[in-house]
Structure formats: C-alpha cells, structure tokens
Design an enzyme around this catalytic site. Structure first.
Site, PDB file in Angstrom:
ATOM      1  N   HIS A  59       7.610 -11.224   3.245  1.00 15.93           N
ATOM      2  CA  HIS A  59       8.573 -10.203   3.679  1.00 15.93           C
ATOM      3  C   HIS A  59       8.079  -9.364   4.842  1.00 15.93           C
ATOM      4  O   HIS A  59       8.820  -8.522   5.349  1.00 15.93           O
ATOM      5  CB  HIS A  59       8.949  -9.288   2.508  1.00 15.93           C
ATOM      6  CG  HIS A  59       7.832  -8.368   2.110  1.00 15.93           C
ATOM      7  ND1 HIS A  59       6.833  -8.758   1.251  1.00 15.93           N
ATOM      8  CD2 HIS A  59       7.541  -7.095   2.469  1.00 15.93           C
ATOM      9  CE1 HIS A  59       5.977  -7.754   1.090  1.00 15.93           C
ATOM     10  NE2 HIS A  59       6.378  -6.733   1.820  1.00 15.93           N
TER      11      HIS A  59
HETATM   12  C1  UD1 Z   1       9.187  -2.131   3.041  1.00 17.41           C
HETATM   13  C2  UD1 Z   1       7.872  -1.533   3.524  1.00 17.41           C
HETATM   14  C3  UD1 Z   1       6.738  -2.513   3.270  1.00 17.41           C
HETATM   15  C4  UD1 Z   1       6.708  -2.975   1.823  1.00 17.41           C
HETATM   16  C5  UD1 Z   1       8.071  -3.492   1.425  1.00 17.41           C
HETATM   17  C6  UD1 Z   1       8.058  -3.816  -0.049  1.00 17.41           C
HETATM   18  C7  UD1 Z   1       8.043  -0.039   5.453  1.00 17.41           C
HETATM   19  C8  UD1 Z   1       7.825   0.089   6.907  1.00 17.41           C
HETATM   20  N1  UD1 Z   1       7.926  -1.280   4.945  1.00 17.41           N
HETATM   21  O1  UD1 Z   1       9.447  -3.262   3.842  1.00 17.41           O
HETATM   22  O2  UD1 Z   1       5.505  -1.897   3.560  1.00 17.41           O
HETATM   23  O3  UD1 Z   1       5.748  -3.988   1.693  1.00 17.41           O
HETATM   24  O4  UD1 Z   1       9.048  -2.485   1.669  1.00 17.41           O
HETATM   25  O5  UD1 Z   1       9.040  -4.694  -0.411  1.00 17.41           O
HETATM   26  O6  UD1 Z   1       8.304   0.926   4.793  1.00 17.41           O
HETATM   27  N2  UD1 Z   1      17.172  -4.580   2.277  1.00 17.41           N
HETATM   28  C9  UD1 Z   1      18.210  -4.872   1.443  1.00 17.41           C
HETATM   29  N3  UD1 Z   1      18.260  -4.257   0.230  1.00 17.41           N
HETATM   30  C10 UD1 Z   1      17.332  -3.367  -0.185  1.00 17.41           C
HETATM   31  C11 UD1 Z   1      16.265  -3.069   0.680  1.00 17.41           C
HETATM   32  C12 UD1 Z   1      16.202  -3.670   1.907  1.00 17.41           C
HETATM   33  O7  UD1 Z   1      19.092  -5.677   1.777  1.00 17.41           O
HETATM   34  O8  UD1 Z   1      17.425  -2.856  -1.309  1.00 17.41           O
HETATM   35  C13 UD1 Z   1      17.100  -5.271   3.594  1.00 17.41           C
HETATM   36  C14 UD1 Z   1      17.802  -4.510   4.714  1.00 17.41           C
HETATM   37  O9  UD1 Z   1      18.386  -5.455   5.560  1.00 17.41           O
HETATM   38  C15 UD1 Z   1      16.636  -3.851   5.421  1.00 17.41           C
HETATM   39  C16 UD1 Z   1      15.517  -4.863   5.243  1.00 17.41           C
HETATM   40  O10 UD1 Z   1      15.732  -5.427   3.954  1.00 17.41           O
HETATM   41  O11 UD1 Z   1      16.893  -3.582   6.768  1.00 17.41           O
HETATM   42  C17 UD1 Z   1      14.140  -4.257   5.306  1.00 17.41           C
HETATM   43  O12 UD1 Z   1      14.007  -3.179   4.373  1.00 17.41           O
HETATM   44  P1  UD1 Z   1      12.978  -1.989   4.637  1.00 17.41           P
HETATM   45  O13 UD1 Z   1      12.906  -1.101   3.469  1.00 17.41           O
HETATM   46  O14 UD1 Z   1      13.272  -1.348   5.941  1.00 17.41           O
HETATM   47  O15 UD1 Z   1      11.605  -2.721   4.849  1.00 17.41           O
HETATM   48  P2  UD1 Z   1      10.907  -3.819   3.932  1.00 17.41           P
HETATM   49  O16 UD1 Z   1      10.808  -5.081   4.715  1.00 17.41           O
HETATM   50  O17 UD1 Z   1      11.555  -3.869   2.605  1.00 17.41           O
HETATM   51  N1  UDP Z   2       7.531  -8.171  -7.107  1.00 17.56           N
HETATM   52  C1  UDP Z   2       8.551  -8.298  -8.044  1.00 17.56           C
HETATM   53  N2  UDP Z   2       9.561  -9.185  -7.798  1.00 17.56           N
HETATM   54  C2  UDP Z   2       9.597  -9.959  -6.680  1.00 17.56           C
HETATM   55  C3  UDP Z   2       8.551  -9.826  -5.730  1.00 17.56           C
HETATM   56  C4  UDP Z   2       7.552  -8.905  -5.972  1.00 17.56           C
HETATM   57  O1  UDP Z   2       8.538  -7.620  -9.071  1.00 17.56           O
HETATM   58  O2  UDP Z   2      10.547 -10.746  -6.533  1.00 17.56           O
HETATM   59  C5  UDP Z   2       6.459  -7.208  -7.377  1.00 17.56           C
HETATM   60  C6  UDP Z   2       5.061  -7.784  -7.329  1.00 17.56           C
HETATM   61  O3  UDP Z   2       4.707  -8.369  -8.572  1.00 17.56           O
HETATM   62  C7  UDP Z   2       4.241  -6.561  -6.995  1.00 17.56           C
HETATM   63  C8  UDP Z   2       5.157  -5.774  -6.078  1.00 17.56           C
HETATM   64  O4  UDP Z   2       6.470  -6.231  -6.350  1.00 17.56           O
HETATM   65  O5  UDP Z   2       3.996  -5.796  -8.163  1.00 17.56           O
HETATM   66  C9  UDP Z   2       4.804  -6.037  -4.643  1.00 17.56           C
HETATM   67  O6  UDP Z   2       5.831  -5.594  -3.825  1.00 17.56           O
HETATM   68  P1  UDP Z   2       6.084  -6.177  -2.368  1.00 17.56           P
HETATM   69  O7  UDP Z   2       5.521  -7.535  -2.254  1.00 17.56           O
HETATM   70  O8  UDP Z   2       7.533  -6.015  -2.098  1.00 17.56           O
HETATM   71  O9  UDP Z   2       5.311  -5.120  -1.451  1.00 17.56           O
HETATM   72  P2  UDP Z   2       3.802  -4.946  -0.958  1.00 17.56           P
HETATM   73  O10 UDP Z   2       2.917  -4.945  -2.147  1.00 17.56           O
HETATM   74  O11 UDP Z   2       3.510  -6.046   0.000  1.00 17.56           O
HETATM   75  O12 UDP Z   2       3.832  -3.650  -0.236  1.00 17.56           O
END
Ligand code: UD1
Ligand code: UDP
Length: 356
Positions: free
Chosen positions: A204
């Site tokens: 992601h």
């Molecule tokens: C964010 C964090 C990242 C973390 C990740 C965990 C930042 C800069 N990044 O990245 O560090 O590892 O969360 O998963 O804060 N979206 C949906 N539904 C949701 C949430 C997001 O559709 O509930 C989609 C939207 O199109 C959005 C994109 O995902 O623009 C990215 O979401 P965003 O929260 O901006 O960043 P992440 O890639 O999730």
């Molecule tokens: N996770 C989850 N469901 C998923 C993918 C990840 O519950 O489909 C959990 C995973 O086990 C871990 C946390 O989400 O506990 C990690 O989140 P993510 O990978 O989104 O973010 P990061 O740790 O890279 O910031």
C-alpha cells in the site's frame, strides 16, 4: 490524569487498543478518530474485534492531498484539545493523523507522548518519514520500541524523554493470538488454502502503488510463485490496479482488506509473507514466518537478523527467489520487548508527568 489519544489509520487502532486498556484502568481517556480511514474494513472492524471504546469524536478528515487531509485533522484536533485540556496528548506511529495531533498539541503547549518514536527510513521522499521526524522533535515523551530507535533519536540530539519500552504491536499480537487461532481453520478453508501452502501479500505504500511499472512488477513477481498468493487489498492498491488496467495472474487471490484476527491467522499459516507494511513485517517476525519486504529499506532492521526478513524492493527476480528460498534456521530474537510495552508507557506517564 486525563489523556487525549489520537488515531486515524488502520495500524493505529490495534496500538491504541492495548494502550487504552492499560490507561483506562486508572485514568480518563478521550479517544479521537481523525477519520483518515473510514471504510468499515479499514476502521470499524478493528473497534468491533478489539472491543475498543467508540471514539469520543470522529473528525471526518477523510482522504485528500497530504496538506488538505492533515489540515482538516489539525484544525479539528486543536478544537478538541482546547475543549478537553488534557494532561498529555498521545499519538501513534507516523501517519498524517500522527503529525496533525503532534502539531496541534505542540502549538497549544500540551505535552505529547509519541508511541513508536525513533523509527527512520532516512528517505525524505517517504511521507511517513517527514511525519516521524517532525513528531519526534516536538514530543515530550518518546516511547521507542527498540534499541535501534533510541540510537536514532540520540543521533538527532534527542535524549531527554526517551524511553525504550518495547513494541505495542507485540503486546497486541500476544493478546489477540488466541482469537486469531480460533478462526484460522474456517478462514483457510473458505480461501481454499492449507497451512504453509500459500503466500500472503500486502502492498500500500505510495512508492509501490502510485508508479505503474512498480505495481506491475510486484504483481508479476507474485504471479511467478507456484503457490496461491492471498492479497488483501488496501483500497489505494485496489484502485491503482483497476485504473492501470493490470491483470493479476491466476494464482493471485485478490480479496478485500481483512480484520486483524483474520490477518494474524493468515500471517501465521503463510509459507512466507510479502509486504511493504511496517506492521506486517514485524508480525511476521513475531510469528517466525519468513518475510520478503517490497522495499529497499526498513525501519525495523532487527527483523533482518537471521534472514527472517529480506529487502527485495520491486526486483522481480529477488522477490521470487527470496519467497521460494527463505528458510531461516535460528529463532527470531526478542528485540521488541516483553509484551508489556503499554503498561510501561502508563507507568512512565504517571511517574514523570508534572500534572500527576
Ligand atoms: C496511510 C498512512 C500510512 C499507513 C497506512 C496504513 C499517511 C501519509 N499514510 O496510508 O503511513 O501505512 O495509512 O494503512 O498517513 N481510502 C479508502 N478508504 C479508506 C481509506 C483510504 O478508499 O478508508 C483510499 C482513498 O482513495 C485514499 C487512499 O486510500 O486517497 C489513501 O489513503 P490515505 O489515508 O491517504 O493513505 P494510506 O495509503 O492509507
Ligand atoms: N492488517 C489487517 N488487515 C489487512 C491488512 C493489514 O488487519 O487486510 C493489519 C496488520 O495485521 C497490521 C496492521 O494492519 O496489524 C498494519 O497496517 P498497515 O499495513 O495498513 O500499515 P503500516 O503498518 O504499514 O503502517
């Protein structure tokens, strides 16, 4: 004491759940959700599974550019902090919600506790790196998960308020494993896979999803593996695959994001994990499951010891070779604490707060 804890994105919910449980034994906690993540499978599922208290406030910050998302959270958090006047504001990890919480609190002169302080990739084009550095530099309590993290803070001249407490993700895994084990047999059966007979992959990070050639290379690598690859898709990755018109190979099982217990169950039984997630790299290590990291650096170098984790970037050959061959022989080392990080954090906050 009165705390305001700030969460917003998936990896923050399990961290906050363990800390909340420890805090609420003696103290008042206001839980604020910025709304950065909002889909049921990116947010609510964790509150249900982990029996977390519902957030007192959801700011509905939602998606957007870094500036607009952070700004909405910043403005909302400032109002909550003024209204609540907490003794300490608690932020977790390195998301835009973390930075918004830290910045709003710092400008109000409120003490900040940063859980997961001192993590560095030394890649300033990674949005999380900016969030971590800025958050650490305005924090009062820096709760470092590892000795490496403490050293990195020292390297930036931060040695006051630094506490090596272990990793709250490890605490969380230990308390959640029994629930994960209970659902693994039906879960694996529903996916048509056997323990050790599949790979689990997640991706992601912006660097992997926003570049067509990189995302195509990752899918190509997964497609070359002999066993099924289960791929719970972050919405960002799902949208990128569809907008780029990429066609995943037949052994890839693209599924919706799964709940936390399901994820732990899938990790525990995978032949190996392929991921760019910080949380998933550590969970694989805690569970002694080999991991191929789809990045060229990691904030968690401890996981590389003994060959449990290998940095393969987006190099198709390296990913495939590593996934097929990883067979570490030594056991993972206990580098992430003893599973009592949350209790230690509460004790330190009680002991060292001027307002206790
Ligand atoms: C964010 C964090 C990242 C973390 C990740 C965990 C930042 C800069 N990044 O990245 O560090 O590892 O969360 O998963 O804060 N979206 C949906 N539904 C949701 C949430 C997001 O559709 O509930 C989609 C939207 O199109 C959005 C994109 O995902 O623009 C990215 O979401 P965003 O929260 O901006 O960043 P992440 O890639 O999730
Ligand atoms: N996770 C989850 N469901 C998923 C993918 C990840 O519950 O489909 C959990 C995973 O086990 C871990 C946390 O989400 O506990 C990690 O989140 P993510 O990978 O989104 O973010 P990061 O740790 O890279 O910031």
């Amino acid at each position: 004491m009165k705390f305001v804890s700030v969460v917003g994105a998936r990896p923050q919910f399990m961290k906050a759940a363990v800390l909340s449980r420890a805090l609420r034994q003696k103290h008042d906690e206001i839980l604020v959700h910025t709304g950065q993540h909002y889909d049921d499978l990116m947010s609510d599922v964790f509150f249900r599974e982990l029996k977390m208290p519902a957030p007192n406030v959801n700011l509905g910050a939602g998606s957007g550019s870094h500036a607009s998302q952070t700004a909405r959270a910043l403005e909302g958090l400032e109002a909550v902090f003024i209204e609540q006047s907490p003794d300490v504001v608690i932020v977790f990890g390195d998301t835009n919600s973390t930075l918004a919480g830290a910045l709003a609190a710092a400008k109000l002169g409120l003490p900040i506790a940063h859980v997961e302080a001192g993590l560095r990739s030394y890649e300033r084009d990674m949005p999380e790196e900016i969030n971590r550095v800025l958050t650490d530099h305005v924090s009062t309590y820096l709760f470092a998960p590892t000795a490496t993290a403490v050293g990195r803070l020292r390297g930036e001249g931060i040695d006051r308020g630094v506490y090596q407490v272990g990793d709250v993700m490890y605490d969380s895994l230990l308390v959640s494993l029994p629930a994960a084990r209970k659902l693994e047999a039906p879960l694996l059966a529903s996916l048509g896979v056997k323990p050790g007979g599949y790979y689990l992959a997640t991706a992601h990070r912006a660097a992997n999803t926003d570049d067509a050639a990189t995302l195509a290379a990752l899918l190509d690598a997964f497609g070359r593996l002999e066993e099924p690859v289960i791929l719970p898709l972050h919405p960002r990755t799902r949208d990128a695959i569809s907008s780029l018109g990429l066609t995943p190979a037949a052994n890839l099982r693209l599924i919706d994001p799964v709940g936390y217990f399901e994820m732990l169950a899938l990790e525990r039984n995978a032949r190996a994990v392929l991921t760019d997630s910080g949380g998933v790299q550590r969970e694989a290590y805690f569970l002694a499951v080999p991991c191929v990291t789809l990045r060229t650096e990691t904030e968690w170098p401890e996981t590389l010891a003994g060959g449990w984790n290998v940095l393969a970037g987006n190099d198709v050959t390296m990913i495939v070779e590593a996934a097929r061959r990883l067979r570490p022989e030594s056991q993972p080392l206990p580098a992430f604490g003893d599973g009592r990080a949350a209790g230690k954090i509460v004790e330190i906050l009680e002991r060292d707060s001027p307002n206790r």
